[in-house]
Enzyme design. Structure first.
Site, PDB file in Angstrom:
ATOM      1  N   TYR A  28     -26.233 -55.398  21.740  1.00 10.60           N
ATOM      2  CA  TYR A  28     -26.652 -54.083  22.254  1.00 10.60           C
ATOM      3  C   TYR A  28     -27.176 -53.200  21.122  1.00 10.60           C
ATOM      4  CZ  TYR A  28     -25.982 -49.351  24.191  1.00 10.60           C
ATOM      5  OH  TYR A  28     -26.148 -48.049  24.587  1.00 10.60           O
TER       6      TYR A  28
HETATM    7  N1  LIG Z   1     -22.864 -43.926  28.443  1.00 10.52           N
HETATM    8  C1  LIG Z   1     -22.744 -44.026  27.131  1.00 10.52           C
HETATM    9  O1  LIG Z   1     -21.646 -43.968  26.561  1.00 10.52           O
HETATM   10  C2  LIG Z   1     -23.973 -44.210  26.279  1.00 10.52           C
HETATM   11  C3  LIG Z   1     -23.857 -44.049  24.892  1.00 10.52           C
HETATM   12  C4  LIG Z   1     -24.979 -44.223  24.098  1.00 10.52           C
HETATM   13  C5  LIG Z   1     -26.181 -44.539  24.680  1.00 10.52           C
HETATM   14  N2  LIG Z   1     -26.271 -44.703  26.028  1.00 10.52           N
HETATM   15  C6  LIG Z   1     -27.570 -45.040  26.591  1.00 10.52           C
HETATM   16  O2  LIG Z   1     -27.869 -44.097  27.598  1.00 10.52           O
HETATM   17  C7  LIG Z   1     -28.623 -44.718  28.634  1.00 10.52           C
HETATM   18  C8  LIG Z   1     -27.941 -44.531  29.963  1.00 10.52           C
HETATM   19  O3  LIG Z   1     -26.630 -45.083  29.894  1.00 10.52           O
HETATM   20  P1  LIG Z   1     -25.608 -44.869  31.111  1.00 10.52           P
HETATM   21  O4  LIG Z   1     -24.267 -45.087  30.567  1.00 10.52           O
HETATM   22  O5  LIG Z   1     -25.952 -43.634  31.830  1.00 10.52           O
HETATM   23  O6  LIG Z   1     -25.994 -46.164  32.016  1.00 10.52           O
HETATM   24  P2  LIG Z   1     -25.497 -46.580  33.483  1.00 10.52           P
HETATM   25  O7  LIG Z   1     -24.533 -45.596  34.053  1.00 10.52           O
HETATM   26  O8  LIG Z   1     -25.094 -48.015  33.381  1.00 10.52           O
HETATM   27  O9  LIG Z   1     -26.866 -46.523  34.303  1.00 10.52           O
HETATM   28  C9  LIG Z   1     -27.909 -47.384  33.923  1.00 10.52           C
HETATM   29  C10 LIG Z   1     -29.170 -47.013  34.660  1.00 10.52           C
HETATM   30  O10 LIG Z   1     -30.221 -47.890  34.203  1.00 10.52           O
HETATM   31  C11 LIG Z   1     -30.810 -48.504  35.342  1.00 10.52           C
HETATM   32  N3  LIG Z   1     -31.324 -49.828  34.967  1.00 10.52           N
HETATM   33  C12 LIG Z   1     -30.666 -50.869  34.394  1.00 10.52           C
HETATM   34  N4  LIG Z   1     -31.517 -51.888  34.211  1.00 10.52           N
HETATM   35  C13 LIG Z   1     -32.735 -51.494  34.682  1.00 10.52           C
HETATM   36  C14 LIG Z   1     -33.999 -52.090  34.764  1.00 10.52           C
HETATM   37  N5  LIG Z   1     -34.224 -53.334  34.322  1.00 10.52           N
HETATM   38  N6  LIG Z   1     -35.024 -51.371  35.297  1.00 10.52           N
HETATM   39  C15 LIG Z   1     -34.832 -50.115  35.737  1.00 10.52           C
HETATM   40  N7  LIG Z   1     -33.648 -49.488  35.688  1.00 10.52           N
HETATM   41  C16 LIG Z   1     -32.604 -50.177  35.163  1.00 10.52           C
HETATM   42  C17 LIG Z   1     -29.719 -48.561  36.401  1.00 10.52           C
HETATM   43  O11 LIG Z   1     -30.338 -48.664  37.668  1.00 10.52           O
HETATM   44  P3  LIG Z   1     -29.598 -49.285  38.971  1.00 10.52           P
HETATM   45  O12 LIG Z   1     -28.160 -48.879  38.888  1.00 10.52           O
HETATM   46  O13 LIG Z   1     -30.347 -48.677  40.090  1.00 10.52           O
HETATM   47  O14 LIG Z   1     -29.762 -50.755  38.888  1.00 10.52           O
HETATM   48  C18 LIG Z   1     -29.060 -47.196  36.167  1.00 10.52           C
HETATM   49  O15 LIG Z   1     -29.816 -46.182  36.790  1.00 10.52           O
HETATM   50  C19 LIG Z   1     -28.780 -46.175  28.205  1.00 10.52           C
HETATM   51  O16 LIG Z   1     -30.001 -46.320  27.503  1.00 10.52           O
HETATM   52  C20 LIG Z   1     -27.604 -46.391  27.276  1.00 10.52           C
HETATM   53  O17 LIG Z   1     -27.842 -47.444  26.377  1.00 10.52           O
HETATM   54  C21 LIG Z   1     -25.191 -44.545  26.846  1.00 10.52           C
END
Ligand SMILES: NC(=O)c1ccc[n+]([C@@H]2O[C@H](COP(=O)([O-])OP(=O)(O)OC[C@H]3O[C@@H](n4cnc5c(N)ncnc54)[C@H](OP(=O)(O)O)[C@@H]3O)[C@@H](O)[C@H]2O)c1
Length: 249
Positions: free
Chosen positions: A155
């Site tokens: 990741y």
């Molecule tokens: N949460 C954290 O702690 C954290 C920390 C650092 C960085 N980030 C980054 O922040 C971003 C959001 O994280 P999150 O935790 O909010 O994620 P999340 O709750 O897992 O949600 C992921 C989102 O991405 C969509 N997705 C996944 N694969 C996809 C694809 N191939 N095409 C289009 N949409 C896709 C999912 O859509 P569906 O559900 O509709 O499939 C969902 O809307 C990511 O880039 C993650 O790496 C998160």
């Protein structure tokens, strides 16, 4: 948002989590927002309903960012509805935490194609529009590219590649007035991290202890920063990778 005109924004992976918060924040500044999702149509429609209930403009569009045909359709649909796309937030990503020995070829393909190839394909699609002026791309990376946590090598490698891509793309697209930046969120409470069992875990307690502001992030923490980077107020900022993690590094 530009103080002079509302814009059209695509937020990938906005059916939940940080993407949903970012979509709401952009809509709140007057942008028409395309709420992209891959599977969760219900979640995406909920985000759209929240935006329209507040007087904003939004539609939900399904597309897998890891597939060029889907990405082309996503941009076509956005342009049909709202005109040229001048804000792109590459937020969609997948992650799985495993020791080195647990990394499979399948998981490599899944994370690299969604997190890195997806970012490249959407950036190409934005740049392929020959009728846009100034535009802003914001890539959602992770503070993990600084903290390098164990069991996150794949990741973190995918997101480190996104950081590097951000800087190079900013150089190539700068002459056209297209800015490209990234943000590095810290550990945050989202559907994704909940599914991984992060809330209440020892890892969460450690993250909070290591975070100067003493908590994890929420989807609401990132929208204002993304809205700023999308706006003309950030007109002199490109090729930057900005830490937004409550100080965790
Ligand atoms: N949460 C954290 O702690 C954290 C920390 C650092 C960085 N980030 C980054 O922040 C971003 C959001 O994280 P999150 O935790 O909010 O994620 P999340 O709750 O897992 O949600 C992921 C989102 O991405 C969509 N997705 C996944 N694969 C996809 C694809 N191939 N095409 C289009 N949409 C896709 C999912 O859509 P569906 O559900 O509709 O499939 C969902 O809307 C990511 O880039 C993650 O790496 C998160």
């Amino acid at each position: 948002m530009s103080s002079s005109h509302a814009r059209t924004a695509i937020v990938t992976g906005a059916s939940k989590g940080l993407g949903a918060g970012i979509a709401a924040a952009l809509a709140g500044t007057g942008a028409a927002v395309v709420v992209n999702y891959r599977e969760d149509a219900e979640g995406a429609e909920r985000v759209v309903a929240g935006i329209t209930a507040n007087g904003g403009r939004a539609i939900a569009v399904r597309a897998d960012v890891a597939h060029g045909d889907d990405v082309r359709r996503l941009f076509e649909r956005a342009r049909e509805e709202y005109g040229p796309v001048d804000v792109l937030v590459n937020n969609a990503a997948v992650a799985a935490f495993a020791p080195l020995s647990g990394i499979t070829e399948e998981e490599f393909q899944r994370e690299m194609t969604t997190n890195l190839l997806g970012t490249i394909l959407t950036t190409q699609a934005l740049a392929a529009q020959d009728d846009i002026g100034a535009a802003s791309i914001i890539n959602v990376s992770t503070a993990g590219t600084l903290t390098h946590p164990p069991y996150a090598s794949l990741y973190v490698a995918s997101k480190s590649a996104v950081n590097a891509f951000t800087v190079v793309a900013a150089k190539e697209l700068g002459p056209r007035g297209i800015r490209v930046n990234a943000i590095m969120p810290g550990p945050s409470d989202t559907e994704g991290t909940r599914a991984m069992g992060f809330p209440g875990s020892a890892q969460e307690a450690q993250a909070i202890a290591d975070t100067p502001l003493g908590r994890t992030g929420t989807p609401d923490d990132y929208g204002p920063l993304v809205a700023f980077l999308a706006s003309d107020d950030a007109r002199w900022i490109t090729g930057d990778v900005i830490l937004a993690s409550g100080g965790l590094r």
